[in-house]
Design a protein around this motif. Structure first.
Motif, PDB file in Angstrom:
ATOM      1  N   ILE A  91     -11.074  -0.334 -24.433  1.00  0.00           N
ATOM      2  CA  ILE A  91      -9.937  -0.767 -24.696  1.00  0.00           C
ATOM      3  C   ILE A  91      -9.013  -0.230 -25.649  1.00  0.00           C
ATOM      4  N   ASP A 211     -15.131  -0.703 -31.939  1.00  0.00           N
ATOM      5  CA  ASP A 211     -14.829  -2.330 -31.902  1.00  0.00           C
ATOM      6  C   ASP A 211     -15.456  -3.040 -33.019  1.00  0.00           C
ATOM      7  N   LEU A 231     -12.162  -7.130 -36.129  1.00  0.00           N
ATOM      8  CA  LEU A 231     -11.106  -6.874 -35.245  1.00  0.00           C
ATOM      9  C   LEU A 231     -11.345  -5.971 -34.046  1.00  0.00           C
ATOM     10  N   PRO A 232     -10.924  -6.197 -32.918  1.00  0.00           N
ATOM     11  CA  PRO A 232     -11.579  -5.734 -31.809  1.00  0.00           C
ATOM     12  C   PRO A 232     -11.002  -4.187 -31.629  1.00  0.00           C
ATOM     13  N   GLY A 233     -11.564  -3.410 -30.874  1.00  0.00           N
ATOM     14  CA  GLY A 233     -10.728  -2.412 -30.437  1.00  0.00           C
ATOM     15  C   GLY A 233      -9.582  -2.585 -29.584  1.00  0.00           C
TER      16      GLY A 233
END
Lengths: 269, 628
Positions: A91, A211, A231-233
């Motif tokens: 993502i 990610d 923190l996500p990608g």
């Protein structure tokens, strides 16, 4: 005058021929790699095994992105890369590719739709970019026109201004003086828009591509975590300060933290 | 200075014996050429440093062996009652060779010399017999003579004092004990003492006590300028010392102090003899070339501290914590850091473990990392155990590599470090802070394996929570299951995933930039053309016509050859143009009159002009300009 006219015509023809020859040569190499990328994308779509499908889409994404980085990318090319990344479940990279597509063409419908979908795949607590303000509404064209569009408009407006002024001066057509004001205002507006959107501001927007990136309270691996979750990608942020290993970033909700330099990529290279 | 003693042979001066001896010598001299060449005669000598000799002042002894073979090195043995007080300091071999050529005959000689240096520390006053020393090489053995020395006690001098300060009370093995060695000098001795040497018996017992550190700077961080020579393990060495004035009993002393820390190595009750300082006091002086006083005669004097006893206890074996690894001191701390905190099961994590404290930190070691107060064996495995560690700036660092064995692990737990506090005579422990870990299962999870969860309403408005590390710590327990669980399931239903397949549409062209620059260039060019055209249009047409006419006349003049035509052209030019200055006008008239003369001469209408006249006519034509 005859000589001048002949020189101008020769110059125009020479430039046109040179540009077309150069462009066609570059085109040939790029087209070959693009065909490979498109075939890889088609193969990936026909794959049934999930892992194989992911791998194939990753390959296609890498090929599209390579072509986009090497040559003169269009918004469509970045959208292709974004679609491939999205289907390979990356993502972060997908959001980055769509952002780059919208940078080139802010009115690109597919990029707009797909980045909205990619953002919806992020956890709900991840801050998003805020809505437009009053000034953005007024200067809509500043946001909706791409940088290239505004550059082209500025160039055309300049040419029209010069034509009108030249007609007024060289051929004594006084009416052209008034007409010249219109393209002049357009040119000033376009140039102002380009200047306001300074390089510094454009070059500080970034997207996390790794990610589970932990934002820390300082630029150290041993510093305390800044937030209660990694923190996500796909998290979009603004770069405030870059150091050797860490970068100080600000999220859309004005929270800040330090993340590893390898965990994000700038939207504008 | 060394004096030498040799075995002496007494010669009896009787004529009969002398005659017999002379006959024997002649016999040997006659036989010598026929005998096999023998090795050079060996000789050993004994030499001592100059008397007087004092208790606890070393006597330097040298045994010189000459005439032996170069290899192997001769062995030496000390005999006699003083042998147990002797210490072999070193052996110095010396080989010199010479080559002589006389009348073409080459002869080579070599001289081999071994010097054995001994040191004797007389333990008390009395007479000591030194020697004999036996030097052996192969089957050859040579023995030195004997010598007797009288050793007396160095007289005590009240003008100086030696004091050794050691912390009272029980001390423990491994404890760092601060020691102060002080040398007090009264005003009357000041400037007369040299060759000072302090003996602290405790420091000579290297098996039981070890010097850990010596203070080399003052509290301000400046290097100490003064020094004391203290014998440690029988070897005198110079140690930095402070120097200050102190008054005691109404006398103002100069006090030199060396501070050091000593670590007891073995438990036991120690009766330590008194520390002594021995020093030379100058009794006679002379002036050197620069006027400075140089002692020429001296006497030894000494001072003594009191003897003392010391009890060294072992660290208690009862109540030792599991994290105790032998550290003794106070205020130890342990810090652990990890090179990564987001890992998959099985990934290696490098832990850096730092120990600090006031104690034997340099020799400290870590307890076992796997244990009840460290890493749980079911969660972690130690891949590389911490090794010797590095000591720098008061901190000892260890590195260990561990692997996480379970996805349920949330942190590197606190690691306990225990030490024994000798002042409080009890054990203390300190634990490192836990390090949060994000551990994912090593198995690859595809999109189909993800189960969608209901969004957490408490989290939607908050965004990223936690303002600082403390708040994060509080929230961490509640959010342990959040990152993956709150993520929406991966679907692609809302995306348009068709791609543009026309390569031409995917690649932009640099022509865009070219035509933009072309627009700017064309615009500027247009402006230039317009300005040029405007200027051109502003020029007077009559003037242009005259200019054109003059140019045509000049061309006609160049092609004409008859005097009449030239005169006509010049007249036409003078009429339309401007002749200019008087010189040009005069030249014009002169050319015209000459042309007229030629034209009006009989048959001259078609007469050709000479080249010189035509040239002058051309020059005049060039001078005629259009009117201003």
């Amino acid at each position: 005058m005859k000589i001048l006219r002949r020189t101008l015509v020769c110059l125009a023809i020479g430039t046109f021929v040179a540009v077309n020859i150069g462009a066609s040569r570059a085109h040939a190499g790029e087209a070959e790699s693009l065909v490979t990328a498109i075939e890889a994308y088609s193969d990936a779509q026909s794959a049934t095994d999930r892992d194989a499908r992911n791998r194939a889409f990753t390959r296609a994404a890498v090929l599209f992105e390579g072509a986009a980085t090497d040559g003169h990318a269009t918004a469509d090319l970045w959208v292709n890369a974004g679609n491939a990344w999205l289907q390979s479940q990356s993502i972060g990279r997908a959001v980055l590719a769509y952002r780059r597509a919208l940078e080139l063409n802010p009115r690109h419908a597919r990029a707009d739709q797909n980045i909205a979908h990619a953002r919806s795949l992020l956890p709900s607590w991840v801050p998003r970019k805020g809505s437009s303000g009053v000034l953005d509404t007024f200067f809509f064209w500043h946001r909706t026109l791409s940088r290239n569009d505004r550059q082209a408009i500025a160039a055309l407006a300049f040419l029209l201004t010069c034509l009108a002024v030249a007609g007024a001066v060289g051929w004594r057509r006084s009416a052209l003086r008034g007409i010249a004001i219109v393209p002049l205002i357009v040119w000033i507006g376009a140039m102002g828009s380009l200047l306001v959107e300074s390089d510094t501001a454009r070059r500080s927007e970034a997207v996390i591509v790794v990610d589970e990136t932990i934002a820390r309270a300082s630029d150290s691996i041993n510093a305390a975590a800044r937030f209660n979750a990694a923190l996500p990608g796909g998290t979009e942020l603004v770069v405030l300060e870059e150091r050797v290993y860490f970068t100080h970033v600000r999220l859309a909700n004005e929270r800040d933290g330090w993340i590893p330099r390898s965990s994000y990529e700038l939207v504008t290279k | 200075m060394l004096r030498s003693t040799r075995p002496r042979t007494r010669l009896l001066e009787r004529p009969a014996l002398m005659r017999a001896l002379a006959a024997f010598v002649m016999f040997v001299a006659l036989l010598a050429p026929f005998a096999a060449p023998d090795a050079e005669a060996q000789e050993v000598t004994l030499a001592l440093s100059q008397a007087p000799y004092y208790v606890d002042v070393p006597i330097e002894i040298e045994v010189t062996a000459e005439g032996f073979e170069e290899e192997p090195q001769p062995k030496i043995e000390a005999h006699g009652p003083a042998a147990r007080h002797l210490q072999l300091v070193g052996v110095t071999p010396n080989v010199s060779r010479s080559v002589r050529i006389v009348n073409g005959q080459i002869s080579q000689t070599s001289s081999v010399r071994f010097v054995y240096a001994y040191r004797m520390m007389p333990p008390g006053p009395g007479r000591y017999q030194i020697g004999p020393f036996r030097v052996t090489q192969g089957n050859t053995t040579k023995v030195t003579g004997l010598t007797n020395v009288a050793v007396e006690t160095v007289p005590l001098e009240s003008g100086q004092k030696i004091r050794v300060k050691i912390a009272s009370g029980d001390i423990f093995v491994g404890q760092r004990i601060p020691i102060e060695v002080q040398w007090w000098i009264s005003p009357e001795l000041r400037g007369t003492l040299f060759n000072q040497r302090i003996t602290v018996p405790m420091l000579d017992q290297v098996d039981s006590f070890s010097v850990d550190s010596v203070t080399e700077t003052d509290p301000q961080g400046r290097k100490l300028q003064s020094s004391l020579i203290i014998s440690v393990a029988g070897t005198p060495a110079e140690y930095p010392a402070t120097e200050q004035m102190r008054t005691e009993g109404g006398i103002e002393y100069v006090v030199r102090t060396t501070k050091m820390t000593v670590v007891p190595l073995k438990p036991g009750d120690y009766s330590l003899q008194a520390a002594t300082v021995t020093v030379d006091q100058a009794t006679r002086w002379r002036r050197d070339l620069f006027g400075s006083r140089v002692p020429t005669q001296a006497r030894k004097i000494r001072a003594m501290d009191r003897s003392r006893s010391l009890r060294v206890l072992d660290v208690p074996s009862v109540g030792r914590p599991s994290g105790f690894s032998g550290a003794i001191g106070t205020g130890f701390t342990i810090d652990v850091s990890a090179d990564r905190s987001v890992v998959q099961v099985g990934d290696p994590i490098t832990l850096t473990i730092a120990l600090r404290g006031d104690g034997s930190i340099e020799s400290a070691s870590l307890p076992n990392l796997i244990g009840p107060h460290a890493l749980r064996p079911r969660d972690f495995r130690v891949v590389r155990a911490p090794r010797a560690g590095r000591f720098a700036d008061g901190e000892k660092q260890f590195e260990a590599v561990i692997r996480v064995m379970s996805a349920d692990v949330k942190e590197v737990p606190p690691i306990e470090f225990a030490w024994f506090d000798p002042e409080a005579a009890e054990f203390h422990t300190h634990s490192s802070r836990p390090i949060a870990l994000s551990v994912r299962d090593a198995q690859v999870v595809g999109a189909g394996d993800v189960v969608r969860n209901a969004p957490d309403p408490a989290d939607t408005s908050q965004g990223v929570t936690g303002d600082d590390a403390a708040r994060d710590q509080q929230n961490r327990a509640a959010s342990d299951d959040t990152p993956s669980a709150r993520r929406p399931s991966f679907t692609l239903t809302g995306a348009d995933l068709a791609i543009e397949t026309d390569p031409d549409a995917l690649v932009g062209s640099s022509a865009n930039n070219v035509w933009q620059w072309g627009c700017y260039g064309a615009g500027v060019l247009l402006l230039v053309v317009a300005v040029f055209r405007r200027r051109r249009g502003e020029i007077d047409p009559k003037r242009t016509a005259v200019t054109k006419q003059l140019a045509a006349d000049r061309k006609a003049l160049a092609s004409s050859s008859s005097a009449g035509e030239i005169a006509d052209v010049l007249r036409r030019m003078a009429a339309s143009g401007e002749v200019g200055d008087a010189a040009t006008r005069s030249a014009l008239e002169s050319v015209l009159s000459e042309c007229d003369a030629l034209a009006y001469a009989p048959g001259g209408a078609a007469a050709t002009v000479n080249a010189q006249l035509k040239e002058r006519a051309s020059a005049v034509a060039e001078s005629i300009k259009e009117p201003a």
